[in-house]
Design a protein around this motif. Sequence first.
Motif, short mmCIF file in Angstrom:
data_model
loop_
_atom_site.label_atom_id
_atom_site.label_comp_id
_atom_site.label_asym_id
_atom_site.label_seq_id
_atom_site.Cartn_x
_atom_site.Cartn_y
_atom_site.Cartn_z
N ILE A 1 -3.19 4.72 -10.89
CA ILE A 1 -2.20 5.23 -11.15
C ILE A 1 -0.91 4.65 -10.80
CG2 ILE A 1 -2.41 6.46 -9.04
CD1 ILE A 1 -1.76 9.08 -10.80
N ALA A 2 -1.09 3.63 -9.63
CA ALA A 2 0.36 3.16 -9.20
C ALA A 2 0.07 1.88 -8.54
CB ALA A 2 1.05 4.08 -8.24
N GLN A 3 1.12 1.08 -8.00
CA GLN A 3 0.99 0.10 -7.07
C GLN A 3 1.95 0.08 -6.24
OE1 GLN A 3 -1.40 -2.80 -7.88
NE2 GLN A 3 -0.23 -3.43 -5.86
N ILE A 4 1.67 -0.15 -4.92
CA ILE A 4 2.56 0.02 -3.80
C ILE A 4 3.51 -1.13 -3.64
CG2 ILE A 4 2.56 0.18 -1.14
CD1 ILE A 4 0.37 1.97 -1.43
N ALA A 5 4.80 -1.16 -3.62
CA ALA A 5 5.58 -2.50 -3.42
C ALA A 5 5.28 -3.44 -2.41
CB ALA A 5 6.95 -1.90 -3.35
N SER A 6 5.15 -4.59 -2.43
CA SER A 6 4.65 -5.46 -1.45
C SER A 6 5.34 -5.13 -0.24
CB SER A 6 5.08 -6.96 -1.83
OG SER A 6 4.22 -7.39 -2.85
N VAL A 7 6.92 -4.85 -0.33
CA VAL A 7 7.46 -4.80 1.13
C VAL A 7 6.95 -3.39 1.86
CG1 VAL A 7 9.19 -2.99 0.13
CG2 VAL A 7 9.92 -4.63 1.75
N ASP A 8 6.44 -2.46 1.21
CA ASP A 8 5.81 -1.32 1.99
C ASP A 8 4.14 -1.31 2.32
OD1 ASP A 8 8.19 -0.25 2.45
OD2 ASP A 8 7.90 1.21 0.83
N ILE A 9 3.74 -2.52 1.97
CA ILE A 9 2.25 -2.77 2.39
C ILE A 9 1.91 -2.64 3.77
CG2 ILE A 9 0.03 -4.33 2.17
CD1 ILE A 9 0.79 -3.48 -0.51
N PRO A 10 2.93 -3.55 4.49
CA PRO A 10 2.55 -3.48 6.10
C PRO A 10 2.67 -2.19 6.68
CG PRO A 10 3.93 -5.42 5.31
CD PRO A 10 3.92 -4.62 4.42
N LEU A 11 3.57 -1.43 6.24
CA LEU A 11 3.73 0.06 6.80
C LEU A 11 2.36 0.72 6.19
CD1 LEU A 11 5.57 2.48 7.69
CD2 LEU A 11 6.33 2.71 5.16
N THR A 12 2.12 0.62 5.06
CA THR A 12 0.70 1.31 4.68
C THR A 12 -0.20 1.18 5.62
OG1 THR A 12 1.70 1.08 2.49
CG2 THR A 12 -0.36 1.81 2.63
N THR A 13 -0.58 -0.33 5.66
CA THR A 13 -1.59 -0.64 6.54
C THR A 13 -1.75 -0.04 7.98
OG1 THR A 13 -0.87 -2.46 7.47
CG2 THR A 13 -1.74 -2.87 5.32
N GLN A 14 -0.74 0.44 8.58
CA GLN A 14 -0.53 0.97 9.79
C GLN A 14 -0.50 2.42 9.67
OE1 GLN A 14 -0.56 -0.55 12.35
NE2 GLN A 14 0.01 -2.79 12.17
N LEU A 15 -0.60 3.18 8.68
CA LEU A 15 -0.98 4.48 8.51
C LEU A 15 -2.21 4.93 9.27
CD1 LEU A 15 0.05 5.17 4.85
CD2 LEU A 15 1.49 5.92 6.88
N GLN A 16 -1.99 6.19 10.11
CA GLN A 16 -3.36 6.58 10.83
C GLN A 16 -4.10 7.36 10.03
OE1 GLN A 16 -1.91 8.21 14.33
NE2 GLN A 16 -1.06 6.30 15.30
N PRO A 17 -5.44 7.43 10.04
CA PRO A 17 -6.27 8.56 9.52
C PRO A 17 -5.80 9.89 10.07
CG PRO A 17 -7.60 6.64 10.13
CD PRO A 17 -6.14 6.58 10.65
N GLY A 18 -5.70 10.61 9.05
CA GLY A 18 -5.27 12.15 9.42
C GLY A 18 -3.73 12.24 9.37
N GLY A 19 -3.24 10.81 9.06
CA GLY A 19 -1.60 11.17 8.86
C GLY A 19 -1.26 11.60 7.43
N THR A 20 -0.07 11.83 7.05
CA THR A 20 0.49 12.15 5.81
C THR A 20 1.28 11.10 5.31
OG1 THR A 20 0.29 14.34 6.66
CG2 THR A 20 1.50 13.98 4.54
N LEU A 21 1.36 10.87 3.86
CA LEU A 21 2.31 9.97 3.22
C LEU A 21 2.61 10.57 1.74
CD1 LEU A 21 0.90 6.64 1.52
CD2 LEU A 21 -0.78 8.71 1.76
N ARG A 22 3.75 9.97 1.38
CA ARG A 22 4.36 10.41 0.13
C ARG A 22 4.52 9.20 -0.57
NH1 ARG A 22 6.30 15.70 -0.80
NH2 ARG A 22 6.20 17.23 1.22
N PHE A 23 4.44 9.29 -1.96
CA PHE A 23 4.81 8.11 -2.74
C PHE A 23 6.38 8.37 -3.37
CE2 PHE A 23 0.34 7.84 -2.71
CZ PHE A 23 0.09 6.73 -2.35
N LYS A 24 7.04 7.21 -3.55
CA LYS A 24 8.29 7.24 -4.00
C LYS A 24 8.50 6.27 -5.06
CE LYS A 24 13.44 6.86 -2.84
NZ LYS A 24 13.80 5.86 -3.61
N GLU A 25 8.92 6.90 -6.24
CA GLU A 25 9.12 5.85 -7.41
C GLU A 25 10.01 4.95 -7.50
OE1 GLU A 25 8.45 7.93 -11.19
OE2 GLU A 25 8.55 5.97 -12.29
N ILE A 26 9.59 3.52 -7.62
CA ILE A 26 10.74 2.70 -7.81
C ILE A 26 10.28 1.64 -8.97
CG2 ILE A 26 11.55 2.66 -5.46
CD1 ILE A 26 10.00 -0.22 -5.08
#
Lengths: 242, 332
Positions: free
Chosen positions: B277-302
Amino acid sequence: MSNSYSMHPLGDAAVLVQLGDGISDAVHQRVVDFTQRVERNPFRGFIECVPSFTTVSIYYDPLTVQKPDDSNSTFDVVCSLLQERFKADEEDGNPLSIQDVVDIPVCYGGDYGPDLEIVAEHNGITADEVIRLHSGQDYLVYAIGFAPGFPYIGGVPERIAAPRKPTPRPRIPAGSVGIAGTQTGIYPIETPGGWQIIGRTPLALFRPDRQPPTLLQGGQYIRFRPIDRAEYDRLREVKLCD
Amino acid sequence: MRLTVLKPGLLVTVQDLGRFGYGKYGVITSGAMDKESHRIANWLVGNPEEAAALEITWSGFSLRMEEDGWIAVTGGDLSPRIGDTPVPMWRPVYVRRDSVLTFQQVRSGCRAYLAVSGGLNVPKVMDSRSTYLRAGIGGWEGRPLHAGDRLSAYPSRLLNRSVDRSTITGAFYAPRWSVLPGKIPASGQEVTVRAMPGRQYEDFDEVSRHAFFHQPFKIRPESDRMGYRLAGPDLGLTLPKEYVSEAVALGTVQVPADGQPIILMADRQTLGGYPKIAQIASVDIPLTTQLQPGGTLRFKEITLREAECLRDERERELSIIRAMIQRKIEEV
């Protein structure tokens, strides 16, 4: 066969090239051919190709890809570099060299093939008939994936096709040969899995200390050869010693 | 530098920047999840960025330094301490022999990187020092670290000077400068991750497409190095369809039949058959890998072009950080 292709971004560091729609030997041939051409003539920034049934994905390092000027998208630059390789493909068009069929000895049934009887019963035939049909033809390795050296193989005769197990086994030993629908495959490392296991090969499909690190590669043909337990043990011994 | 593991923690593995060139054999990339933090940790101790370092997931890890030497800790703040003293992150730290370094409490992110000057000495397997857990190869004996494991580093090339022990008044010595931390989400912080529509985006029904970019997703506890499993609005295709397996990439968001997306991470398999359905931008991969289980995220389209520009921009920043570190550590 159509020579058309399309290119799609797979994120900002990979291009997926679509070379056909359905799974067929002809499409597969294009996939293998294009992969080899890109690998033989890599562009600056090229990292690797991962071929599959109808596509080849090309991974690149955007920082190393040379852009003619700053306004160009790296994706567009890579696409045009790949198009050049396509042209070379059409002009040159060397057929692939015909490879030997890889022999895969398999000890069917018993402890090594606990689901052989299930496959036989499901199809209303005998276990011997399953072995005869499974080992009675060459199979094309369409792709390697899922696990290191795991071959994606289609074209299993309908008469021995069988659905996946309702609950996957937590551990399938390395070398296990399974059937799922009309696919067959060999588990290179111990993993969980839901395929019907009909036998085991003594060969090591994944050998990380060798080059290439896998016994099988996409584009090869294989044939299963029934062996007995004694032969299995002997080959296993040879393999462990070499 | 030599180290001995005292407590193994949840999951600590040796990683470099990944294993490339073997995807066609079904061999996964592996490598550090948060490559940006990994690279910076190495720069801080004068290593090449691809040197092997420890990836420390969550809490409970401790080790003893058997020699004096330089280390650096980056990534998520897992409260690194020597004795009772917090160890400053994002800067080089000179530790003394017999120091015990512990990681006890998670303050932000969920993975820390520990680089030691010289880089960890483990054999390369298929051109990489990354641990490939499932195949049991690479890194430290192909497995997570256990208590009692004794690792060593190569001789340090750049930071080979020792510090006069008499100048170390506390538990360690650290220069006063540090680099700015990367984007590491604090516990409980909602995070927005930029992403592009994926290859099968148009195959999803309109409600699902809208929900994907407008509703929050929870990170399920079974998330791991292979993938982050999300829970959120039910995502479905316009028409049920089986896809032919094809290659996936770091940050690919695929949706299995249960309608709950999975973000593919460092230990993703090479091929996948679920719609993307989507592909995370490379620039935000480091941030994604630091998300904690139980945490919340949203996707922003670029757009792809935006993702490319953001990535180039971040790499420019990183090259400046790298140059500054190089200049500073000459003075250390």
